[in-house]
Write a protein that holds these residues in place. Structure first.
Motif, PDB file in Angstrom:
ATOM      1  N   ASP A   1      47.607  31.444  41.232  1.00  0.00           N
ATOM      2  CA  ASP A   1      47.065  32.778  41.453  1.00  0.00           C
ATOM      3  C   ASP A   1      48.022  33.900  41.066  1.00  0.00           C
ATOM      4  O   ASP A   1      48.489  34.660  41.918  1.00  0.00           O
ATOM      5  CB  ASP A   1      46.621  32.905  42.918  1.00  0.00           C
ATOM      6  CG  ASP A   1      45.465  31.967  43.202  1.00  0.00           C
ATOM      7  OD1 ASP A   1      44.320  32.356  42.997  1.00  0.00           O
ATOM      8  OD2 ASP A   1      45.738  30.798  43.585  1.00  0.00           O
TER       9      ASP A   1
ATOM     10  N   ASP B   1      43.764  30.956  38.237  1.00  0.00           N
ATOM     11  CA  ASP B   1      43.800  32.416  38.369  1.00  0.00           C
ATOM     12  C   ASP B   1      45.055  32.988  37.711  1.00  0.00           C
ATOM     13  O   ASP B   1      45.878  33.640  38.363  1.00  0.00           O
ATOM     14  CB  ASP B   1      43.686  32.871  39.844  1.00  0.00           C
ATOM     15  CG  ASP B   1      42.279  32.704  40.403  1.00  0.00           C
ATOM     16  OD1 ASP B   1      41.365  32.317  39.645  1.00  0.00           O
ATOM     17  OD2 ASP B   1      42.092  32.967  41.608  1.00  0.00           O
TER      18      ASP B   1
ATOM     19  N   ASN C   1      38.826  30.517  39.405  1.00  0.00           N
ATOM     20  CA  ASN C   1      37.563  31.266  39.369  1.00  0.00           C
ATOM     21  C   ASN C   1      37.697  32.666  38.790  1.00  0.00           C
ATOM     22  O   ASN C   1      36.699  33.294  38.472  1.00  0.00           O
ATOM     23  CB  ASN C   1      36.925  31.336  40.763  1.00  0.00           C
ATOM     24  CG  ASN C   1      37.829  31.972  41.781  1.00  0.00           C
ATOM     25  OD1 ASN C   1      39.001  31.618  41.871  1.00  0.00           O
ATOM     26  ND2 ASN C   1      37.323  32.924  42.539  1.00  0.00           N
ATOM     27  N   HIS C   2      38.937  33.174  38.632  1.00  0.00           N
ATOM     28  CA  HIS C   2      39.099  34.480  37.989  1.00  0.00           C
ATOM     29  C   HIS C   2      39.289  34.344  36.481  1.00  0.00           C
ATOM     30  O   HIS C   2      39.381  35.344  35.787  1.00  0.00           O
ATOM     31  CB  HIS C   2      40.300  35.216  38.580  1.00  0.00           C
ATOM     32  CG  HIS C   2      40.026  35.835  39.915  1.00  0.00           C
ATOM     33  ND1 HIS C   2      40.040  37.187  40.141  1.00  0.00           N
ATOM     34  CD2 HIS C   2      39.717  35.270  41.103  1.00  0.00           C
ATOM     35  CE1 HIS C   2      39.762  37.438  41.411  1.00  0.00           C
ATOM     36  NE2 HIS C   2      39.566  36.278  42.019  1.00  0.00           N
TER      37      HIS C   2
ATOM     38  N   HIS D   1      42.053  24.105  41.607  1.00  0.00           N
ATOM     39  CA  HIS D   1      42.237  25.522  41.961  1.00  0.00           C
ATOM     40  C   HIS D   1      42.004  25.767  43.449  1.00  0.00           C
ATOM     41  O   HIS D   1      42.814  26.410  44.109  1.00  0.00           O
ATOM     42  CB  HIS D   1      41.347  26.436  41.111  1.00  0.00           C
ATOM     43  CG  HIS D   1      41.523  27.869  41.502  1.00  0.00           C
ATOM     44  ND1 HIS D   1      42.752  28.504  41.449  1.00  0.00           N
ATOM     45  CD2 HIS D   1      40.651  28.779  42.022  1.00  0.00           C
ATOM     46  CE1 HIS D   1      42.610  29.742  41.898  1.00  0.00           C
ATOM     47  NE2 HIS D   1      41.351  29.937  42.256  1.00  0.00           N
TER      48      HIS D   1
ATOM     49  N   HIS E   1      44.124  29.403  45.244  1.00  0.00           N
ATOM     50  CA  HIS E   1      42.892  30.134  45.524  1.00  0.00           C
ATOM     51  C   HIS E   1      42.884  30.938  46.822  1.00  0.00           C
ATOM     52  O   HIS E   1      42.483  32.088  46.816  1.00  0.00           O
ATOM     53  CB  HIS E   1      41.659  29.230  45.478  1.00  0.00           C
ATOM     54  CG  HIS E   1      40.387  29.969  45.750  1.00  0.00           C
ATOM     55  ND1 HIS E   1      39.917  30.955  44.914  1.00  0.00           N
ATOM     56  CD2 HIS E   1      39.506  29.916  46.781  1.00  0.00           C
ATOM     57  CE1 HIS E   1      38.788  31.459  45.410  1.00  0.00           C
ATOM     58  NE2 HIS E   1      38.524  30.850  46.543  1.00  0.00           N
TER      59      HIS E   1
HETATM   60 FE    FE Z   1      40.928  32.033  43.115  1.00  0.00          FE
END
Ligand code: FE
Ligand code: D5M
Ligand code: ZN
Length: 553
Positions: free
Chosen positions: A305, A341, A387-388, A433, A498
């Motif tokens: 991240d 991320d 997810n980013h 993640h 995450h």
């Molecule tokens: Fe994330």
């Protein structure tokens, strides 16, 4: 760093996360070489100790004889880690004792801690300062002034990377196939543990029969009388199982997630319409699991991240981390694993654009590439998307496409899918993640999974042998012909991110690490009380699986 007196000893111990009895401190202070004795005491402390007691000091003295002045090594074993520990107060993983207990009776948490005391990267020795190890200088590709590494000693293998292997179309049949594969693979070990029957066979057995079944959890409901009804599904059909509220297994019901694989044994009711549960079995990690370790002292930094492009990205902390990697103290850190991320992305959450420093996604990756360049060139980097990132959101997520690889090419990082397993000199690390952690934390009671102890949520994934069991909620699933999210082989290390919280511990000897982030608290996080652990780098000794945490924020 001489230890001049009791106050200094107390502060040294506190910086490593320990309290101490007054008499213990007095004894250390009275030793001929308090510094060496303190190192020895800390090294020999039981994994679950929270307080340094007098008997710890006495036994450190007894076992190794008096500590002579001048000679600061313990004499036996000359463990390399002493050097690492002495240089900055980094700590090895131990139980932070949620609830302050001694860790007794629950080996799941052995080594767990949620707020480790840390050493500060800003205090790290600068490049060129002497280290108490004497590495052989090599002609390696190292570009950090204080590093000397031999890339020939390394080995790095990737398993389970599905980049380029995606076949799913998202059609209904694909979902059927992926769940069938999940049940097949996770069910196989369970089937050998119980006397199981297909759902349809159980449906035609007489009342009172002893029955067993392996299936996916289809539904969990409480009944009017406070018992629990769990519907299991296999390839032939479904069957309802009842956990009575007074049975010991009722404690496990609150851990269940839809679509996880489970085995149950029990007795059919008189009318044969339901089975009363006598025992429940999870795919799990065997308690006897023995992790592999590297043959030499080598370390991996496990981070996640980074969120470059966000106004909250902590560029200064990142640069301190990169500078530290260039020092002699960090020369054994030969691998850097990044669990997703990389960038903040665009359009991930509502109003996210108000906190973007870089609004163009490609420019975010270009900036990330510049930050990667700060990492010494001889560090092997492996990364997965989160997810980013600019890959599909549904899991498994393939590694970045060619355009993005091109942009991020400065460091020659290995880019693989989320999840993937990377094996470093024999030590396997499952990288995931961690989006499903939000769900595990939301569904399970606080003491079994929480943002403050993210590693406990990871234990649940290990127990279920699946990185994202529940389908249809937060975590999106892209059906492929096989379920890439099943944890086939028990990893030695499980690394996620995450949730932006640092926490680690051991579950049946598997080291679970959630590695925090490089992004300060966002407005959204403020509004929902997420207090991120930003700017930490957990470092794992691959020869011992001990963890030290470096702080750069
Ligand atoms: Fe994330
Ligand atoms: O997620 C960081 C953590 O914060 C993770 O636990 C999800 C949570 N989070 C952050 N923003 C949101 C919004 N808008 N809704 C729900 N949950 C959120 P990351 O994926 O790194 O942003
Ligand atoms: Zn994130």
């Amino acid at each position: 760093m001489p230890l001049e007196g009791p106050a200094r000893i107390v502060s040294e111990l506190t910086s490593r996360g320990y309290n101490a009895e007054r008499e213990a401190v007095t004894r250390i202070a009275a030793a001929e070489n308090p510094e060496a004795l303190l190192e020895r005491v800390v090294e020999e402390l039981p994994a679950d100790a929270l307080v340094v007691r007098t008997d710890h000091v006495d036994s450190a003295l007894e076992r190794t004889g008096p500590v002579g002045g001048g000679d600061d090594d313990a004499g036996d074993g000359s463990d390399d880690r002493v050097g690492a520990t002495a240089s900055g107060g980094a700590t090895t993983g131990r139980d932070d004792g949620a609830g302050g207990g001694s860790g007794e009776g629950d080996d799941h948490d052995a080594g767990a801690r949620s707020h480790p005391s840390v050493s500060t990267g800003t205090e790290a020795p600068t490049a060129g300062e002497s280290s108490d190890r004497s590495p052989v200088e090599t002609e390696g590709s190292g570009n950090g002034a204080g590093r000397s590494v031999d890339p020939d000693l390394r080995s790095l293998e990737i398993d389970g990377d599905m980049t380029g292997e995606s076949t799913g179309t998202g059609a209904y049949e694909d979902f059927v196939a992926v769940f069938r594969d999940r049940l097949e693979r996770l069910g196989s070990s369970l089937r050998s543990r119980i006397n199981h029957r297909p759902a349809t066979a159980i449906q035609s057995m007489p009342g009172g029969s002893e029955v067993g079944m392996v299936g996916l959890v289809n539904d969990v409901r409480s009944t009017a009388s406070g018992h629990w009804l769990i519907e299991l599904e296999d390839a032939t059909g479904t069957f309802p199982w009842l956990v009575m509220k007074d049975r010991e297994y009722v404690d496990l019901v609150d851990e269940l997630l839809r679509d996880e694989v489970l085995a149950m044994e029990g007795t059919l009711s008189d009318d044969a319409g339901i089975a009363f549960v006598d025992s429940m079995h999870f795919p799990d990690v065997p308690r006897t699991h023995q992790p592999s370790t590297a043959d030499r002292h080598v370390q991996a930094a496990l981070i996640s991240d980074v969120h470059v492009g966000s106004e909250e990205f902590m560029a200064d902390a990142w640069s301190r981390f990169a500078d530290w990697l260039s020092t002699a103290e960090a020369q054994h850190v030969e691998y850097l694993l990044i669990a997703g991320d990389m960038v903040e992305g665009v359009g991930i959450y509502p109003d996210q654009d108000e906190e973007l420093e870089i609004v163009d996604i490609y420019e975010q990756y270009e900036a990330f590439n510049e930050y990667l360049k700060e990492v010494p060139g001889d560090v092997e980097i492996v990364m997965i998307p989160g997810n980013h990132d600019a890959v599909r959101l549904a899991e498994p997520q393939p590694g970045f496409d060619e355009d993005l690889r091109e942009i991020m090419s400065a460091h020659d990082a290995r880019i693989v899918s989320n999840p993937s397993t990377v094996t470093l000199e024999g030590v396997s690390v499952l990288l995931y993640h961690g989006v499903s952690l939000d769900e595990v934390i939301a569904e399970l009671p606080e003491e079994k999974a929480s943002y403050d102890e993210p590693h406990k949520a990871m234990y649940q994934l290990l127990k279920k042998r699946h990185v994202a069991p529940q389908f249809g909620g937060h975590t999106r699933l892209a059906p492929e012909e096989k379920d890439y999210l099943v944890i086939d082989e028990v990893p030695d290390i499980f690394h996620t991110g995450h949730v932006h919280k640092l926490g680690f511990g051991k579950y049946h000897n598997v080291l679970a690490i959630n590695s925090g982030c490089w992004q300060a608290q966002t407005d959204f996080q403020k509004s929902v009380n997420i207090d991120p652990d930003s700017g930490y780098a957990p470092i794992v000794d691959l020869d011992t699986l001990d963890v030290t945490v470096q702080k750069f924020s």
